[in-house]
Design an enzyme around this catalytic site. Structure first.
Site, short mmCIF file in Angstrom:
data_model
loop_
_atom_site.label_atom_id
_atom_site.label_comp_id
_atom_site.label_asym_id
_atom_site.label_seq_id
_atom_site.Cartn_x
_atom_site.Cartn_y
_atom_site.Cartn_z
N ASP A 1 0.87 -1.16 0.00
CA ASP A 1 0.00 0.00 0.00
C ASP A 1 0.91 1.22 0.00
O ASP A 1 2.11 1.12 0.27
CB ASP A 1 -0.93 -0.01 1.23
CG ASP A 1 -2.14 0.87 0.99
OD1 ASP A 1 -3.18 0.65 1.65
OD2 ASP A 1 -2.07 1.77 0.12
C1 GLC Z 1 -4.35 4.26 -0.29
C2 GLC Z 1 -5.22 3.06 -0.07
C3 GLC Z 1 -5.15 2.03 -1.17
C4 GLC Z 1 -4.98 2.75 -2.49
C5 GLC Z 1 -3.62 3.39 -2.47
C6 GLC Z 1 -3.35 4.23 -3.73
O1 GLC Z 1 -3.72 4.66 0.89
O2 GLC Z 1 -5.10 2.40 1.19
O3 GLC Z 1 -6.36 1.26 -1.13
O4 GLC Z 1 -5.10 1.84 -3.57
O5 GLC Z 1 -3.39 4.20 -1.33
O6 GLC Z 1 -4.20 5.34 -3.74
#
Ligand code: GLC
Length: 726
Positions: free
Chosen positions: A258
């Protein structure tokens, strides 16, 4: 063509397809090995971490393209700037907003999940994205979790059944799905560091099954690791979780962190992280220009490999996985070109929306409202007009259009006089901030009551929204009750007019203190571009509601399993959190502890009635490799077509271990014309009745008596059957 010739032709084709796909895989494997042998160490290191907010570099020298990713689970997010969390302000990235995944789960219809994946995959392909960062399948443990609207409810079996076709639909477009957030990201509060403690049994029986199905059945090409820690290791480089994923489940795809979820170079190298995304570089460097070089899996890892502290083989494994994903996506010459904002996508979005809407109360057939009536309909509530595709965090969407509930009612009820009052205002939906509204809520309430006084019917559109600390990423709700003074507003309206139908637009359960005073209640989800039309079809009766709740509505927060055990269970003490409810989550908790919910998992009414009869099992006594086949006759005993969801739960009385009273193990949605009957079969594998035995770190099928519960909700069981496993 004679039957035998036909069969022979089918056999030949399937052998050819099998040969070709094996051949392709072998060819790709050779290509990967040959590319790997040409790559320098620096080129390999470059491929395993971001070069921008949403891309990783390829290897221009060898003609290997970049890999482009995009959110999100309900539609393709607007283009984000190269280096900053802001929109790139493109003019060609408006898309179809599909219903949130709680709505998809509420359809209990895996076929729709496939259609969802195909349509969304086409839009991601058209937007030239190689990885779509969804679906989310974290289990709904508390109704306060800000991101439950992005997930598929409280039951691991339902989530497992609904996630597989979605993945297959996405990936048939040559776009990788990226199932998230692996694992135990069941709240937003302190999500970036909280250490979750949960038993192995609850981990395997409740929190991992949907991910396992995604890998083993869905053949998902990528998985996103969660922010939080599990047993004091961050999920991005968690030895236990990634060993389960890559060894036990044979996941051959790519683990993508993430954004900002990577915290350790050596652990990332050794414990399975393949691509590092979104690492905040403030702690690593002061200038953006070389920020990416300072990622944990960039220069720091290069130095460890060059010094021999980390073997290059660990890097090679990551690169081979990434190349494998590239051959299926950005280097796949056979993939389609995709489509965007087509009529087909709109009709898919509308079909899922109307099939996911749940009718929870309908006294004296308040719904449907006849469109020929010349009546005064009051549409009250901010959610009748508020754009819900905006906000909510990374799943935000720049929809080409969004039909509001008010527009839907106005377009559908041409013979009626539709009056509108906002009733309350929540203020703008800004990610991460609460901005007070500039409206005068006292004035709005007064106007709403005036409109209610002079109307025949009131449709109240309320619920939650995508504002910070509502249904939104980054934090959790602060309260279980309806926000923004809605309960007071509803009570004032009910004083002047009792003919009220409430439509909740939300992704979470809410407290319903007015439930006995209102005539009808619909659970409407975040329904995307076609919201208003889908709701109007249900409210007018053009479509008969068939949605079922994918999560329980507790009467009060303390009735929920996570909240029963106090702060350490939810939200934790800001450092640790203990899942003391263990395997008893959702209806498992309510049914086992006999705490009646306001509305039950699997519950949903129809405008017709159904009879479930002749429930039987193929045997009384089963041996290890038998299949359990449940048959039942479902009759539409009402005066219009409709669909019912037959649910099969299993329980084990006098088990040697603690067990939930019942667990969902099969379901089937059946559509019936007025008066029609169908006999349906639901199959269960005996091994699905196993429990996770921590003493052997494996599943065990306990012999003895089991109870099979057959009904149309977790609380409405029509028949119980007793069987024995020898
Ligand atoms: C965010 C989310 C994830 C997302 C990523 C990119 O913090 O937790 O679900 O795909 O960052 O935006």
């Amino acid at each position: 063509m004679k039957y035998t010739q036909f069969i022979i032709a089918i056999l030949i084709c399937s052998v050819l397809i099998l040969f070709c796909s094996n051949n392709l895989n072998a060819q790709n494997k050779n290509n990967i090995d040959s590319i790997l042998s040409k790559l320098t160490l620096k080129e390999k290191i470059a491929m395993i971490h971001a070069q921008s907010k949403f891309s990783t570099p390829g290897v221009p020298r060898l003609g290997i393209p970049e890999l482009w990713m995009s959110d999100g689970p309900h539609g393709v997010r607007a283009e984000i700037s190269w280096d900053k969390w802001e929109h790139a302000e493109w003019t060609n990235d408006s898309i179809t907003a599909f219903p949130a995944l709680t709505c998809l789960a509420a359809t209990f219809n895996p076929k729709l999940s496939k259609e969802y994946g195909i349509s969304l995959g086409e839009e991601a392909r058209y937007r030239k994205k190689d990885v779509l960062l969804g679906p989310g399948v974290n289990i709904y443990r508390t109704p306060l979790n800000g991101r439950n609207f992005e997930y598929m409810g409280e039951d691991p079996y339902l989530a497992s059944k609904m996630v597989v076709p979605y993945i297959q639909g996405i990936q048939q477009n040559g776009v990788a799905a990226c199932v998230k957030h692996y694992a135990l990201n069941n709240q937003e509060k302190w999500r970036t560091h909280i250490n979750v403690e949960v038993s192995d049994r609850a981990l395997h029986e409740i929190y991992l099954p949907a991910f396992k199905a995604a890998v083993e059945k869905g053949k998902v090409w990528s998985i996103m690791s969660a922010y939080n820690q599990f047993r004091w290791q961050y999920c991005s480089h968690n030895e236990k979780l990634n060993t389960i994923l890559k060894k036990d489940w044979n996941f051959n795809g790519v683990i993508i962190s993430d954004w900002g979820a990577t915290h350790n170079t050596k652990q990332s190298a050794l414990y399975g992280l393949d691509i590092e995304m979104g690492t905040g570089t403030d702690g690593l460097t002061h200038s953006l220009k070389n920020a990416y070089d300072n990622y944990y899996m960039a220069l720091p890892l290069l130095k460890m490999v060059e010094s021999g502290e980390i073997e290059e083989a660990f890097i090679d494994d990551k690169v081979k996985r990434i190349l494998g994903l590239m051959f299926k996506t950005t280097m796949n010459k056979n993939r389609s070109f995709g489509k965007m904002n087509t009529k087909e996508h709109h009709s898919t979005a509308k079909k899922i929306a109307s099939e996911g809407i749940v009718l929870l109360k309908n006294n004296n057939s308040f719904f449907p409202i006849d469109t020929i009536k010349k009546i005064k309909i009051a549409v009250i509530g901010e959610n009748a007009t508020k754009k819900m595709t905006l906000g909510g965090g990374s799943s935000e969407l720049k929809a080409q259009f969004e039909i509001s509930p008010l527009e839907g009612i106005q377009n559908k009820f041409k013979n009626a006089t539709v009056l509108h009052a906002m009733g309350y205002s929540s203020g703008p939906s800004i990610y991460g901030e609460i901005i007070p509204t500039e409206f005068d809520n006292k004035k709005l309430k007064k106007e709403a009551i005036e409109v209610a006084k002079k109307s025949d019917i009131i449709l109240y559109f309320g619920g939650l929204n995508k504002n910070h600390q509502q249904d939104c990423e980054g934090d959790d709700r602060k309260s279980f009750e309806l926000p923004f003074g809605q309960n007071e507003l509803l009570n004032e309206i009910l004083k002047v007019n009792q003919n009220v139908g409430v439509v909740l637009i939300s992704g979470n359960a809410v407290e319903t203190p007015w439930i006995l005073k209102i005539k009808a209640l619909i659970q409407g989800w975040y329904l995307g571009s076609i919201t208003g039309e889908a709701l109007a079809e249900i409210i007018s009766g053009d479509v008969n509601p068939s949605g079922k709740l994918p999560f329980s509505f507790p009467k009060k927060l303390k009735d929920n399993s996570a909240h029963y055990y106090g702060e350490l269970s939810y939200p934790g003490d800001s450092i640790n959190q203990y899942y003391k409810d263990d395997i008893l989550v959702g209806y498992r908790w309510h049914d086992t502890k006999k705490i009646k919910p306001q509305f039950a998992f699997g519950e949903g009414l129809s405008y017709t009635t159904f009879k479930i009869s002749n429930v039987g099992a193929n045997k009384k006594v089963y041996k290890q490799d038998d299949k359990i086949i449940i048959t039942t006759t479902v009759t539409n005993s009402g005066d219009r077509e409709g669909a019912e969801v037959i649910q099969v739960y299993i329980g084990k009385p006098n088990s040697k271990v603690n067990r939930a009273l019942k667990e969902l193990k099969a379901f089937k949605k059946v559509h019936l014309e007025k008066g029609e009957s169908k006999t349906i079969e639901l199959q269960l594998n005996l091994k699905d009745l196993s429990y996770y035995n921590e003493s052997i770190s494996n599943w065990e099928l306990e012999k003895g008596n089991y109870t099979i519960f057959v009904g149309n909700s977790s609380q409405n069981i029509i028949k119980k059957l007793n069987i024995i496993i020898k």
